[in-house]
Design a protein around this motif. Structure first.
Motif, short mmCIF file in Angstrom:
data_model
loop_
_atom_site.label_atom_id
_atom_site.label_comp_id
_atom_site.label_asym_id
_atom_site.label_seq_id
_atom_site.Cartn_x
_atom_site.Cartn_y
_atom_site.Cartn_z
N ARG A 36 -42.74 116.53 34.41
CA ARG A 36 -41.86 116.77 35.56
C ARG A 36 -40.48 117.07 35.01
O ARG A 36 -40.11 116.57 33.95
CB ARG A 36 -41.83 115.56 36.50
N ILE A 37 -39.75 117.89 35.72
CA ILE A 37 -38.43 118.25 35.23
C ILE A 37 -37.45 118.15 36.39
O ILE A 37 -37.72 118.62 37.49
CB ILE A 37 -38.45 119.64 34.57
N PHE A 38 -36.36 117.45 36.14
CA PHE A 38 -35.35 117.20 37.18
C PHE A 38 -34.12 118.06 36.94
O PHE A 38 -33.71 118.26 35.80
CB PHE A 38 -34.99 115.71 37.20
N ASN A 39 -33.55 118.54 38.04
CA ASN A 39 -32.43 119.49 37.98
C ASN A 39 -32.82 120.68 37.13
O ASN A 39 -32.08 121.13 36.26
CB ASN A 39 -31.17 118.83 37.44
N GLU A 40 -34.01 121.21 37.42
CA GLU A 40 -34.59 122.22 36.55
C GLU A 40 -33.91 123.58 36.67
O GLU A 40 -34.02 124.39 35.74
CB GLU A 40 -36.09 122.38 36.84
N GLU A 84 -25.57 120.36 35.84
CA GLU A 84 -26.26 119.10 36.12
C GLU A 84 -27.08 118.68 34.91
O GLU A 84 -27.60 119.53 34.18
CB GLU A 84 -27.19 119.25 37.32
N GLN A 85 -27.22 117.41 34.72
CA GLN A 85 -28.05 116.87 33.64
C GLN A 85 -29.52 117.22 33.89
O GLN A 85 -30.07 116.86 34.93
CB GLN A 85 -27.88 115.35 33.57
N THR A 134 -33.35 116.56 33.07
CA THR A 134 -34.16 115.47 32.54
C THR A 134 -35.63 115.88 32.62
O THR A 134 -36.05 116.43 33.63
CB THR A 134 -33.96 114.18 33.36
N PRO A 182 -37.55 116.52 45.45
CA PRO A 182 -37.81 115.40 44.53
C PRO A 182 -37.33 115.65 43.10
O PRO A 182 -37.31 114.74 42.29
CB PRO A 182 -39.33 115.25 44.57
N THR A 183 -36.95 116.89 42.80
CA THR A 183 -36.51 117.15 41.43
C THR A 183 -34.99 117.28 41.32
O THR A 183 -34.48 117.51 40.23
CB THR A 183 -37.16 118.43 40.87
N GLN A 184 -34.30 117.14 42.44
CA GLN A 184 -32.84 117.13 42.38
C GLN A 184 -32.35 115.73 42.07
O GLN A 184 -32.86 114.76 42.62
CB GLN A 184 -32.24 117.53 43.73
N ARG A 185 -31.35 115.65 41.23
CA ARG A 185 -30.77 114.34 40.91
C ARG A 185 -29.27 114.47 40.73
O ARG A 185 -28.76 115.56 40.45
CB ARG A 185 -31.35 113.80 39.61
N GLY A 237 -26.89 113.90 38.18
CA GLY A 237 -26.99 113.67 36.74
C GLY A 237 -28.40 113.26 36.37
O GLY A 237 -29.37 113.85 36.84
N ALA A 238 -28.52 112.25 35.53
CA ALA A 238 -29.84 111.78 35.11
C ALA A 238 -30.30 110.60 35.97
O ALA A 238 -31.36 110.02 35.70
CB ALA A 238 -29.80 111.36 33.65
N ALA A 256 -43.65 113.06 42.80
CA ALA A 256 -42.86 114.09 42.13
C ALA A 256 -41.51 113.56 41.68
O ALA A 256 -40.89 114.10 40.77
CB ALA A 256 -42.69 115.30 43.03
N ASN A 316 -41.18 110.56 40.54
CA ASN A 316 -41.55 109.42 39.67
C ASN A 316 -41.58 108.10 40.42
O ASN A 316 -41.30 107.05 39.85
CB ASN A 316 -40.62 109.32 38.45
#
Lengths: 360, 378
Positions: free
Chosen positions: A274-278, A306-307, A309, B79-82, B84-85, B133, B135
């Motif tokens: 899974r990839i966040f802020n892709e 954006e970071q 992850t 679900p994949t927006q955040r 930062g980390a 998605a 986590n």
């Protein structure tokens, strides 16, 4: 040593219809309609086509002759992307400049000399580095002959599925006879009934617990027994052995919709990454000795504000990042999550980053 | 109020929340107690903290025993927006520890069925998949009590038809709303929200959380023209901008010439929604959250740790206390923080007779507001 294109073609395969990789704000279909339902940024990518070419003919390396559209202005990062994308997905870029730039370089333009130097730096960066293996950690197989009546849907499904972060194993029908053991879901795209050998292989795959998502024309609607709704409107589910078969009630025609439906039918339990802020990042993920190797391609060509992850289903003890900006490996902290996945924050990069993953 | 016992008073306010009392408007809007508690982490302290708060509200059993409970959570964005980390749950989603503890306590209190609902962004994906998605592990919720179900309410979902909810008094913009069937099959409606500011509505608390009850198949950008679409294709832009009508199968705007401005429309839609589909239990958590807005897409949004949970049986009184904790005046309206560019949802809901925002009429149990105040605009 000079080699003509014709001579090279005896030992390599040139990718058909290569794209100059990158992001366009919109892509018009000619009648003014947007290609995506919301007019979202459109990514021109060769990733799926490279994977397909490698699957169709594993004996010949794939060369990508991507050149920018005439009249467009490209920066250094655009050329870095053109060089990096094929390497990430297991191919080689045929170094090419647009006509105007080539002319300026021949005239000794200092700016073009600098660009050329950077392009050479990029190609040198990849020398000796591992490229994407033919193998992949994907748990989804896409089965088609990718030819004739099946060519459009087969190819465009690969293109659209990648945009939904569905990693896949491309399986021309002969390869589908022996799917890798990690495959949990198979999509049978073609609207014709598979031959006896493939039918037997797919039935065995389902009986052993796999999920088969099969076209209405495949005849899979007669396999097994009815098992209620599929969880996606317009699909029915059948049970066979330990596995299931999902079948659309009408023939697939729109690869965008088909990819969205398959994304839901596949579910997230079998995600390997899974990839966040892709943003506009494409992913290739291959097994490697003692761990794995992830290639990240940033089609926006800008460092993300954006970071970013990544989260992998497999737990790793160590991770190292390299990028065009930082060719020396950087250690990255790996954070296990309670829900099996481990998370790895990726150092910022503009075009390409490789993440080496180690189990110990 | 001094002439009656606390138990009588609680019973009366609960009855009002459940609609047993006659609708009251403005200054006569009903009141109900609000429980406030410090909670510094999402660890083991969450469950006993919530348990104590529910006791302060008169006990959970009297609200949920033998009832079908619908819990609207807040999973805004994708679900994949955040930010930062940081995982969504410690920034702008309701945290699974708060959701899971609430489910667990409701199960112990005898809830017959508990449904977790949300309308995730532009998808018919089951809520469980949306959580995975990000986590999250949806099994944790299913194991927290018996008969826990999920429903994506952004479309028809598992139902056969949409349910219509009329706004008492006729509504500001729409006279009523068509929603997923689960909102009708509900004895007890619960809103578990994150305490946040909001770019359009000033704040997003237990009431604004219910904006997401509306199906985008009817009210979204890509909604069907005549009939609801089969799948949601985008967000709720038309509620903000009034740039298109809902599907013709739904009730249409009362006045198409009314302002086409989000700061006017969104608070009214929210106030009308919570009047049409009343909230019986409001829980707003800010153990950790963000300031400056509702999600990672808001410039300047920053992770903060107020360390507080607020709960009440009336969403207006609960949100009023939340605003005070955030350092805002719940009596504020357009032109005053946090409503610089919008009308106050609290005032509009108060005018709809849902509840009072006047702190002088709201009993606060547990921690004092002054002791847990965390100024979001500090």
């Amino acid at each position: 040593m000079a080699v003509s294109r014709d001579e090279a073609a005896k030992s390599v395969q040139f990718l058909a219809d290569p794209q100059w990789p990158g992001v366009r704000p919109r892509k018009s279909s000619g009648d003014g309609a947007d290609a995506g339902p919301t007019g979202a940024p459109w990514v021109d990518s060769n990733a799926w086509a490279i994977q397909l070419a490698r699957a169709l003919d594993p004996s010949k390396p794939v060369w990508v002759e991507a050149v920018p559209e005439q009249g467009t202005i490209q920066n250094d990062a655009a050329y870095q992307l053109a060089a990096a994308e094929p390497r990430a997905f297991g191919a080689q870029w045929v170094v090419s400049l647009d006509e105007a730039s080539a002319k300026k370089l021949a005239e000794g333009d200092s700016g073009l000399k600098t660009r050329w130097g950077r392009m050479m730096d990029t190609t040198r960066f990849f020398v000796g580095r591992p490229v994407a293996a033919a193998d992949t950690v994907a748990t989804l197989a896409v089965i088609s002959d990718f030819a004739g009546d099946n060519e459009f849907l087969g190819k465009e499904f690969l293109n659209m599925a990648a945009r939904r972060n569905l990693l896949y194993y491309v399986a021309p029908k002969r390869a589908a006879l022996t799917l890798p053991s990690r495959i949990a879901t198979a999509v049978l795209v073609d609207e014709q009934k598979p031959d006896a050998a493939l039918t037997a292989a797919l039935e065995k795959f389902v009986r052993n617990g796999g999920l088969l998502i099969a076209s209405i024309g495949s005849g899979a609607a007669t396999w097994g027994s009815a098992a209620g709704p599929a969880g996606v409107p317009g699909y029915t589910m059948r049970a066979l052995g330990k596995g299931k078969i999902a079948i659309p009630q009408t023939a697939w025609s729109d690869p965008f919709v088909m990819a969205a439906e398959v994304r839901i039918l596949v579910g997230r339990r079998t995600d390997v990454i899974r990839i966040f802020n892709e943003g506009m990042i494409g992913v290739a993920y291959a097994p490697a000795p003692g761990g794995g190797l992830i290639h990240l391609i940033n089609y926006s060509r800008w460092r993300s504000s954006e970071q970013v992850t990544i989260a992998t289903a497999e737990t790793y003890a160590k991770a190292q990042a390299t990028s065009l900006e930082h060719p020396s490996p950087q250690e990255i902290k790996v954070t296990p999550r309670p829900q099996r996945f481990c998370e790895i924050p990726i150092p910022a990069f503009a075009v390409y980053s490789a993440i080496d993953l180690h189990r110990s | 109020m001094h002439d009656i016992t606390r138990r009588d008073w609680l019973a009366g306010t609960l009855a009002a929340a459940f609609g047993a009392a006659a609708p009251a408007r403005g200054a006569q809007a009903p009141t109900a107690p609000v429980a406030v508690a410090r909670c510094s982490s999402y660890g083991a302290e969450v469950t006993p903290t919530l348990n104590k708060m529910f006791d302060q509200l008169g006990g959970l059993a009297r609200i949920v025993k033998n009832k079908t409970v619908t819990i609207k959570i807040n999973l805004t964005g994708t679900p994949t927006q955040r930010l930062g980390a940081l995982p969504q749950e410690i920034t702008y989603w309701t945290h699974p520890a708060v959701i899971g503890s609430t489910i667990h306590l409701m199960g112990l209190a005898g809830a017959k069925r508990i449904r977790l609902v949300e309308s995730p962004w532009a998808t018919i994906e089951p809520i469980q998949e949306f959580m995975l998605a990000a986590n999250w592990e949806p099994r944790h919720f299913m194991n927290a009590a018996a008969n826990v179900e999920f429903e994506n309410t952004n479309y028809l979902g598992s139902g056969k038809k949409y349910s219509r909810f009329m706004v008492p008094g006729g509504g500001h913009i729409f006279p009523g709303f068509d929603l997923n069937h689960v909102y009708e099959e509900t004895d007890v409606m619960v809103s578990i929200a994150k305490m946040k500011e909001h770019a359009t509505a000033g704040v997003t608390l237990s009431m604004k959380n219910c904006f997401g009850c509306t199906p985008c198949t009817i009210y979204g950008e890509g909604a069907g023209i005549d009939e609801p679409g089969l799948v949601p294709r985008s967000g709720r832009g038309p509620f903000h901008a009034g740039n298109r009508a809902p599907s013709k199968s739904a009730l249409q705007e009362k006045d198409p010439k009314s302002p086409r401005e989000g700061g006017y429309r969104v608070p009214r839609v929210v106030a009308d929604l919570v009047a049409a589909r009343p909230i019986h239990l409001a829980i707003v958590e800010a153990i950790e959250t963000i300031d400056h807005g509702e999600g990672s897409w808001i410039a300047g949004a920053k992770h903060i740790k107020p360390g507080v949970i607020v709960a009440g049986t009336n969403p207006v009184t609960t949100d009023a206390v939340c605003m005070a904790i955030m350092g805002f005046d719940p009596m504020a309206d357009r032109g005053t923080a946090p409503f610089e560019k919008c009308d106050s949802t609290l005032r509009l809901a108060e005018e709809n007779g849902v509840g009072t925002r006047d702190l002088k009429r709201i009993e606060v149990a547990g921690a004092r507001i002054e002791d847990v105040k965390y100024r979001f605009r500090a």
